[in-house]
Enzyme design. Sequence first.
Site, PDB file in Angstrom:
ATOM      1  N   ASP A 183      35.982  35.946  25.587  1.00  0.00           N
ATOM      2  CA  ASP A 183      36.248  36.146  26.828  1.00  0.00           C
ATOM      3  C   ASP A 183      36.573  37.813  27.202  1.00  0.00           C
ATOM      4  OD1 ASP A 183      36.496  35.629  29.637  1.00  0.00           O
ATOM      5  OD2 ASP A 183      38.551  35.554  29.559  1.00  0.00           O
ATOM      6  N   GLU A 184      36.547  38.415  28.283  1.00  0.00           N
ATOM      7  CA  GLU A 184      37.077  39.827  28.466  1.00  0.00           C
ATOM      8  C   GLU A 184      35.856  40.789  27.337  1.00  0.00           C
ATOM      9  OE1 GLU A 184      38.371  40.558  30.984  1.00  0.00           O
ATOM     10  OE2 GLU A 184      39.510  38.936  31.539  1.00  0.00           O
ATOM     11  N   ALA A 185      34.700  40.539  27.099  1.00  0.00           N
ATOM     12  CA  ALA A 185      33.806  41.105  26.196  1.00  0.00           C
ATOM     13  C   ALA A 185      33.557  42.492  26.439  1.00  0.00           C
ATOM     14  CB  ALA A 185      32.415  40.366  26.269  1.00  0.00           C
ATOM     15  N   GLN A 186      33.826  43.073  27.675  1.00  0.00           N
ATOM     16  CA  GLN A 186      33.794  44.381  28.139  1.00  0.00           C
ATOM     17  C   GLN A 186      34.511  45.225  27.326  1.00  0.00           C
ATOM     18  OE1 GLN A 186      35.104  42.359  29.986  1.00  0.00           O
ATOM     19  NE2 GLN A 186      37.149  43.031  30.828  1.00  0.00           N
ATOM     20  N   LYS A 227      34.253  34.180  35.295  1.00  0.00           N
ATOM     21  CA  LYS A 227      33.787  34.371  33.949  1.00  0.00           C
ATOM     22  C   LYS A 227      34.834  33.815  33.112  1.00  0.00           C
ATOM     23  CE  LYS A 227      34.319  38.978  34.349  1.00  0.00           C
ATOM     24  NZ  LYS A 227      34.899  38.770  36.016  1.00  0.00           N
ATOM     25  N   CYS A 283      30.484  44.878  47.415  1.00  0.00           N
ATOM     26  CA  CYS A 283      28.808  45.421  47.436  1.00  0.00           C
ATOM     27  C   CYS A 283      29.171  46.775  47.236  1.00  0.00           C
ATOM     28  CB  CYS A 283      28.123  44.779  48.417  1.00  0.00           C
ATOM     29  SG  CYS A 283      28.472  45.762  50.141  1.00  0.00           S
ATOM     30  N   CYS A 290      32.039  41.320  53.186  1.00  0.00           N
ATOM     31  CA  CYS A 290      30.830  41.386  54.008  1.00  0.00           C
ATOM     32  C   CYS A 290      30.123  40.213  54.165  1.00  0.00           C
ATOM     33  CB  CYS A 290      30.302  42.948  54.121  1.00  0.00           C
ATOM     34  SG  CYS A 290      29.096  42.896  52.753  1.00  0.00           S
ATOM     35  N   MET A 293      34.915  41.054  39.119  1.00  0.00           N
ATOM     36  CA  MET A 293      36.163  40.418  39.317  1.00  0.00           C
ATOM     37  C   MET A 293      35.958  39.463  40.075  1.00  0.00           C
ATOM     38  SD  MET A 293      38.688  42.338  37.445  1.00  0.00           S
ATOM     39  CE  MET A 293      40.181  41.875  38.176  1.00  0.00           C
ATOM     40  N   CYS A 324      31.178  39.844  48.316  1.00  0.00           N
ATOM     41  CA  CYS A 324      32.039  41.051  49.039  1.00  0.00           C
ATOM     42  C   CYS A 324      32.546  40.428  50.540  1.00  0.00           C
ATOM     43  CB  CYS A 324      31.093  42.199  49.387  1.00  0.00           C
ATOM     44  SG  CYS A 324      31.923  43.478  50.258  1.00  0.00           S
TER      45      CYS A 324
END
EC number: 2.7.1.21
Length: 196
Positions: free
Chosen positions: A86-89, A15, A181, A146, A11, A144
């Site tokens: 898009d959103e191919a998952q 993308k 991460c 961090c 996220m 991330c």
Amino acid sequence: MAKLYFRYGVMGSSKSAQALITKFNYEEQGMRVWLMKPAADTRYGADKVHSRIGLEQPADVIDDDMDLYEVFRDREREFYDVIIVDEAQFLQPAHVEQLREIVDYYNVPVFCFGLRTDFRTRLFPGSARLFELADSVTELKTVCTCGGKAMVNARIDAEGRVVTEGEQFLLGGNESYRPMCYKCWKKAALESKSEK
């Protein structure tokens, strides 16, 4: 020679923005683009690809039982020069196989943009099939908090704690997910469990 491309990231890795930029670039060259997304993604409207930076375009909706190869073949009169998903998952593995057939039999490039894994770090079925069949796999990176490379879509609850159990599918944006991460995700997950 056309290829099946999978461009994945967590996220916040742009993308959807990259999908829309790719569409724009092809259309600027006078090419016809078929933009689509799975029906499961209704966060900004069922028939829209929307990026968090404000770009948005209408898109065809892919139902779970749709045969993309047949739809493409039936629309041959409106021949597309490129396909972008898009959103191919959220694709069914069969959809990925159908897109592969379009690449092979019609020599049309297909670009799929999506997540690799869910909030538990498990592959989505559509993403798994794309890793198996794509000619080109590229990671779109983000960081991330961090400063390390984010690789986990951390799901967070209303109190901001990392959640590691639940249904794979939960639509949401910054209010529900955070790129992390692995080290920060693991630490936050352990802290959340100890607070229960």
